[in-house]
Motif scaffolding. Structure first.
Motif, mmCIF file in Angstrom:
data_model
loop_
_atom_site.group_PDB
_atom_site.id
_atom_site.type_symbol
_atom_site.label_atom_id
_atom_site.label_comp_id
_atom_site.label_asym_id
_atom_site.label_seq_id
_atom_site.Cartn_x
_atom_site.Cartn_y
_atom_site.Cartn_z
ATOM 1 N N LEU A 34 0.701 -1.246 0.187
ATOM 2 C CA LEU A 34 -0.017 0.071 0.152
ATOM 3 C C LEU A 34 0.799 1.335 -0.085
ATOM 4 C CD1 LEU A 34 -2.960 1.152 0.365
ATOM 5 C CD2 LEU A 34 -2.228 1.351 2.976
ATOM 6 N N GLU A 35 0.637 2.218 -0.950
ATOM 7 C CA GLU A 35 1.437 3.462 -0.996
ATOM 8 C C GLU A 35 0.386 4.594 -1.056
ATOM 9 O OE1 GLU A 35 4.885 3.060 -3.693
ATOM 10 O OE2 GLU A 35 4.379 5.424 -4.136
ATOM 11 N N GLN A 36 0.885 5.562 -0.493
ATOM 12 C CA GLN A 36 -0.117 6.878 -0.755
ATOM 13 C C GLN A 36 0.112 7.601 -2.045
ATOM 14 O OE1 GLN A 36 -0.257 10.041 2.429
ATOM 15 N NE2 GLN A 36 -0.215 11.438 0.789
ATOM 16 N N LEU A 37 -0.943 8.006 -2.769
ATOM 17 C CA LEU A 37 -0.754 8.402 -4.233
ATOM 18 C C LEU A 37 -0.549 9.638 -4.207
ATOM 19 C CD1 LEU A 37 -0.953 7.329 -7.345
ATOM 20 C CD2 LEU A 37 -3.157 7.535 -7.154
ATOM 21 N N TYR A 38 -1.788 10.193 -3.953
ATOM 22 C CA TYR A 38 -2.026 11.933 -4.236
ATOM 23 C C TYR A 38 -3.164 12.351 -3.344
ATOM 24 C CZ TYR A 38 -1.591 16.178 -6.946
ATOM 25 O OH TYR A 38 -1.077 17.456 -7.334
ATOM 26 N N VAL B 122 -7.674 11.519 0.211
ATOM 27 C CA VAL B 122 -6.181 11.140 0.092
ATOM 28 C C VAL B 122 -6.119 9.697 -0.624
ATOM 29 C CG1 VAL B 122 -4.179 10.918 1.453
ATOM 30 C CG2 VAL B 122 -5.748 12.508 2.140
ATOM 31 N N ALA B 123 -5.865 9.657 -1.831
ATOM 32 C CA ALA B 123 -6.013 8.598 -2.540
ATOM 33 C C ALA B 123 -4.592 7.633 -2.481
ATOM 34 C CB ALA B 123 -5.892 8.715 -4.015
ATOM 35 N N TYR B 124 -4.851 6.276 -2.253
ATOM 36 C CA TYR B 124 -3.743 5.363 -2.190
ATOM 37 C C TYR B 124 -3.757 4.235 -3.437
ATOM 38 C CZ TYR B 124 -2.378 6.557 2.702
ATOM 39 O OH TYR B 124 -2.151 7.281 3.720
#
Lengths: 241, 241
Positions: free
Chosen positions: B84-88, B104-106
């Motif tokens: 899982l990683e934060q996107l934008y 907050v998109a992931y």
């Protein structure tokens, strides 16, 4: 399983929805006197009154995140052209001692050549080298380090780093900027070869003389906007290449 | 100029500070039947009732952003290990018709090998090919495209793409996964040479036979976590190299 479907919905944002204070905080980079620096302001109210922080402010009701970040920057720098990019959102529940504040962090690059920026320097804000940052308010040290990592990574495959440079420069100055950002020396021959291959430099008819050295040609950028270089190769040579 | 200093402070988050509803939305990628797919759920309430969306939910008062994203994912997939990683963060004021909601998109990657994931497939959520996405609620099409761009970029210089793969695989299958993610064919000799150079594959003593072809050796990853490859070279050959 009904729970799956229910839990995946955005609940209506009525009074039962928790609302959060949302800030934008901006890391503004310049290269000044051979050092990569960031803009710091001194806080004049609690919490962390009197301590250093990066510029920031709360997002207003009808403002996009980008607009809020630009507003914060313009309040600090009064300059028209600035490269701005969203960095990361920091949302640990206890990152602000007053109350929960989610911070959408941005970073920005500007050339110190712009006179409006130099003037600003005298109004309470200071430029601090990234190598000797003081303890900053909130999690701002973490945000600056994150921005630095992004910058170092991105100059490998974009023309982002050029935003920090003056309009004309010698190849030695260009390499110097890359070395300042990366914090390590680069091979001169490799760097020049790759940089000229990319087709993003335009040679001018001007030369720079310094001391008794041979005059060095001045270059400018063929591409004023930030572009991706993935199709053309990369600027900074990898160890393995 | 006093205004500069004042405007750069975070105002106290008292009743005068605007608060915003903050959601997390997650793009979950898998590779299934030769296609890159994302998980979609059907919304069962307004707005966009009956329409497709990526999984999401509101951030709770004492929850970090990462924790909220993990919670949303686990409600959908019930699986333990997921990248899982934060996107934008998407914050246009009108992106939600009800009220302002900052998202907050992931993005997340998982191997379809995990049986819990297959089971989940029958509970109202569906896998949709990124090439034939329906119109999604809110700005979710934009979020999926942004995630896809990040994924395609990042598999160039990290081992991120391996998160989509089963535990053992042939080199042909590995190349196939890269081609599926990138949406274009790669040169076989170059790909194998670069991949074996990286030292991140471990050959097993197992072979895979299919039809009348020569048995192909099965490999596994020496590095189960996602690592940066910048120091070792890059996986996908650039056009210029």
């Amino acid at each position: 399983m009904d729970t799956t479907q229910n839990s995946s919905q955005l609940p209506s944002t009525d009074t039962s929805t928790t609302r959060h204070a949302v800030a934008v905080d901006v890391v503004l980079f310049v290269i000044d006197q051979g050092t990569l620096k960031v803009l710091l302001i001194r806080r004049n109210q609690a919490p962390y009154a009197g301590e250093w922080a990066i510029p920031g402010g709360m997002v207003k009701p009808q403002e996009s995140l980008d607009t809020a970040a630009l507003r914060v920057l313009q309040e600090e720098t009064h300059i028209g052209h600035i490269y701005l990019e969203q960095l990361y959102s920091f949302g640990e529940p206890n990152r602000d001692p007053r109350d929960r504040v989610i911070s959408v962090a941005y970073y920005a690059l500007v050339s110190l050549e712009q006179p409006e920026l130099r003037a600003q320097n005298q109004n309470g804000a200071v430029w601090s080298s990234v190598n000797t940052l003081p303890n900053l308010a909130f999690d701002h040290n973490r945000i600056v380090h994150y921005a630095l990592e992004r910058l170092r990574n991105k100059i490998n495959y974009t023309t982002l780093g050029f935003q920090l440079l003056p309009k004309v420069f010698t190849l030695t100055e260009l390499q110097g900027s890359y070395e300042i950002i990366l914090g390590r020396p680069l091979d001169k021959r490799n760097f020049r070869r790759k940089m000229l291959q990319l087709g993003i430099l335009k040679s001018t008819r001007q030369f720079k003389t310094s001391g008794r050295q041979r005059p060095a040609r001045l270059y400018t950028f063929a591409q004023p906007t930030v572009i991706r270089l993935q199709e053309k190769g990369i600027i900074v040579p990898f160890a393995a290449s």
